[in-house]
Design a protein around this motif. Structure first.
Motif, PDB file in Angstrom:
ATOM      1  N   ILE A  20       0.835  -1.208   0.000  1.00  0.00           N
ATOM      2  CA  ILE A  20       0.000   0.000   0.000  1.00  0.00           C
ATOM      3  C   ILE A  20       0.870   1.258   0.000  1.00  0.00           C
ATOM      4  O   ILE A  20       0.609   2.210  -0.746  1.00  0.00           O
ATOM      5  CB  ILE A  20      -0.983  -0.015   1.185  1.00  0.00           C
ATOM      6  CG1 ILE A  20      -2.019  -1.115   0.981  1.00  0.00           C
ATOM      7  CG2 ILE A  20      -1.655   1.336   1.355  1.00  0.00           C
ATOM      8  CD1 ILE A  20      -2.913  -1.373   2.168  1.00  0.00           C
ATOM      9  N   GLY A  21       1.915   1.270   0.817  1.00  0.00           N
ATOM     10  CA  GLY A  21       2.800   2.430   0.870  1.00  0.00           C
ATOM     11  C   GLY A  21       3.491   2.704  -0.445  1.00  0.00           C
ATOM     12  O   GLY A  21       3.530   3.842  -0.928  1.00  0.00           O
ATOM     13  N   SER A  22       4.038   1.659  -1.054  1.00  0.00           N
ATOM     14  CA  SER A  22       4.736   1.850  -2.330  1.00  0.00           C
ATOM     15  C   SER A  22       3.754   2.167  -3.452  1.00  0.00           C
ATOM     16  O   SER A  22       4.097   2.916  -4.375  1.00  0.00           O
ATOM     17  CB  SER A  22       5.583   0.630  -2.672  1.00  0.00           C
ATOM     18  OG  SER A  22       4.784  -0.517  -2.826  1.00  0.00           O
ATOM     19  N   LEU A  23       2.545   1.639  -3.381  1.00  0.00           N
ATOM     20  CA  LEU A  23       1.526   1.965  -4.384  1.00  0.00           C
ATOM     21  C   LEU A  23       1.172   3.447  -4.336  1.00  0.00           C
ATOM     22  O   LEU A  23       1.104   4.120  -5.373  1.00  0.00           O
ATOM     23  CB  LEU A  23       0.273   1.117  -4.172  1.00  0.00           C
ATOM     24  CG  LEU A  23      -0.909   1.438  -5.074  1.00  0.00           C
ATOM     25  CD1 LEU A  23      -0.599   1.049  -6.508  1.00  0.00           C
ATOM     26  CD2 LEU A  23      -2.155   0.738  -4.594  1.00  0.00           C
ATOM     27  N   LEU A  24       0.964   3.965  -3.134  1.00  0.00           N
ATOM     28  CA  LEU A  24       0.635   5.383  -2.993  1.00  0.00           C
ATOM     29  C   LEU A  24       1.792   6.271  -3.461  1.00  0.00           C
ATOM     30  O   LEU A  24       1.585   7.235  -4.203  1.00  0.00           O
ATOM     31  CB  LEU A  24       0.283   5.701  -1.546  1.00  0.00           C
ATOM     32  CG  LEU A  24      -1.001   5.075  -1.015  1.00  0.00           C
ATOM     33  CD1 LEU A  24      -1.148   5.322   0.482  1.00  0.00           C
ATOM     34  CD2 LEU A  24      -2.205   5.596  -1.775  1.00  0.00           C
ATOM     35  N   LEU A  25       3.007   5.927  -3.047  1.00  0.00           N
ATOM     36  CA  LEU A  25       4.168   6.719  -3.441  1.00  0.00           C
ATOM     37  C   LEU A  25       4.400   6.657  -4.944  1.00  0.00           C
ATOM     38  O   LEU A  25       4.644   7.683  -5.585  1.00  0.00           O
ATOM     39  CB  LEU A  25       5.415   6.258  -2.692  1.00  0.00           C
ATOM     40  CG  LEU A  25       6.692   7.021  -3.013  1.00  0.00           C
ATOM     41  CD1 LEU A  25       6.550   8.489  -2.619  1.00  0.00           C
ATOM     42  CD2 LEU A  25       7.880   6.382  -2.308  1.00  0.00           C
ATOM     43  N   SER A  26       4.309   5.478  -5.526  1.00  0.00           N
ATOM     44  CA  SER A  26       4.553   5.353  -6.968  1.00  0.00           C
ATOM     45  C   SER A  26       3.475   6.055  -7.787  1.00  0.00           C
ATOM     46  O   SER A  26       3.763   6.611  -8.845  1.00  0.00           O
ATOM     47  CB  SER A  26       4.650   3.885  -7.380  1.00  0.00           C
ATOM     48  OG  SER A  26       3.420   3.222  -7.199  1.00  0.00           O
ATOM     49  N   THR A  27       2.250   6.073  -7.293  1.00  0.00           N
ATOM     50  CA  THR A  27       1.181   6.787  -7.991  1.00  0.00           C
ATOM     51  C   THR A  27       1.450   8.284  -8.003  1.00  0.00           C
ATOM     52  O   THR A  27       1.336   8.942  -9.049  1.00  0.00           O
ATOM     53  CB  THR A  27      -0.179   6.493  -7.332  1.00  0.00           C
ATOM     54  OG1 THR A  27      -0.414   5.086  -7.361  1.00  0.00           O
ATOM     55  CG2 THR A  27      -1.295   7.218  -8.044  1.00  0.00           C
ATOM     56  N   VAL A  28       1.833   8.819  -6.863  1.00  0.00           N
ATOM     57  CA  VAL A  28       2.121  10.258  -6.784  1.00  0.00           C
ATOM     58  C   VAL A  28       3.339  10.614  -7.638  1.00  0.00           C
ATOM     59  O   VAL A  28       3.300  11.572  -8.422  1.00  0.00           O
ATOM     60  CB  VAL A  28       2.330  10.686  -5.308  1.00  0.00           C
ATOM     61  CG1 VAL A  28       2.857  12.111  -5.227  1.00  0.00           C
ATOM     62  CG2 VAL A  28       1.033  10.548  -4.534  1.00  0.00           C
ATOM     63  N   LEU A  29       4.423   9.852  -7.492  1.00  0.00           N
ATOM     64  CA  LEU A  29       5.628  10.144  -8.276  1.00  0.00           C
ATOM     65  C   LEU A  29       5.377   9.964  -9.775  1.00  0.00           C
ATOM     66  O   LEU A  29       5.846  10.770 -10.583  1.00  0.00           O
ATOM     67  CB  LEU A  29       6.784   9.249  -7.835  1.00  0.00           C
ATOM     68  CG  LEU A  29       7.403   9.561  -6.484  1.00  0.00           C
ATOM     69  CD1 LEU A  29       8.481   8.538  -6.149  1.00  0.00           C
ATOM     70  CD2 LEU A  29       7.975  10.962  -6.472  1.00  0.00           C
ATOM     71  N   GLY A  30       4.663   8.908 -10.144  1.00  0.00           N
ATOM     72  CA  GLY A  30       4.347   8.693 -11.553  1.00  0.00           C
ATOM     73  C   GLY A  30       3.530   9.836 -12.133  1.00  0.00           C
ATOM     74  O   GLY A  30       3.750  10.262 -13.276  1.00  0.00           O
TER      75      GLY A  30
END
Length: 93
Positions: A20-30
């Protein structure tokens, strides 16, 4: 509950947290990289394209090892959980 079941459930919970943490971060960065790429500002577009190529060229395991083992030498100490979320978030952005 046996000790093995407790260890397995702890691993499941930790996996869900990292996911969940990496999904949220990768969505924002992407989203940031994509907005820079289509912004129409040449410098931002080139910066985004270069950054994407560099990130895609680094193996994920190397990025994770760098964040966890090398960053403390540079003065930034991350826990294993923080390094995992940050590394996977950057890699999948």
């Amino acid at each position: 509950m046996t000790a093995l079941a407790f260890v397995v459930m702890s691993g499941v919970v930790l996996t869900i947290v990292v996911t969940i943490g990496s999904l949220l971060l990768s969505t924002v960065l992407g989203l940031v990289w994509a907005m820079m790429r289509v912004s129409g500002i040449r410098v931002l577009s080139l910066l985004s394209a270069s950054l994407i190529n560099v990130i895609r060229g680094i193996p994920i395991i190397v990025l994770l090892f760098y964040l966890y083992f090398v960053m403390p030498d540079l003065g930034v100490t991350l826990s294993a959980l923080q390094a995992a979320i940050l590394g996977l978030g950057i890699a999948y952005s």
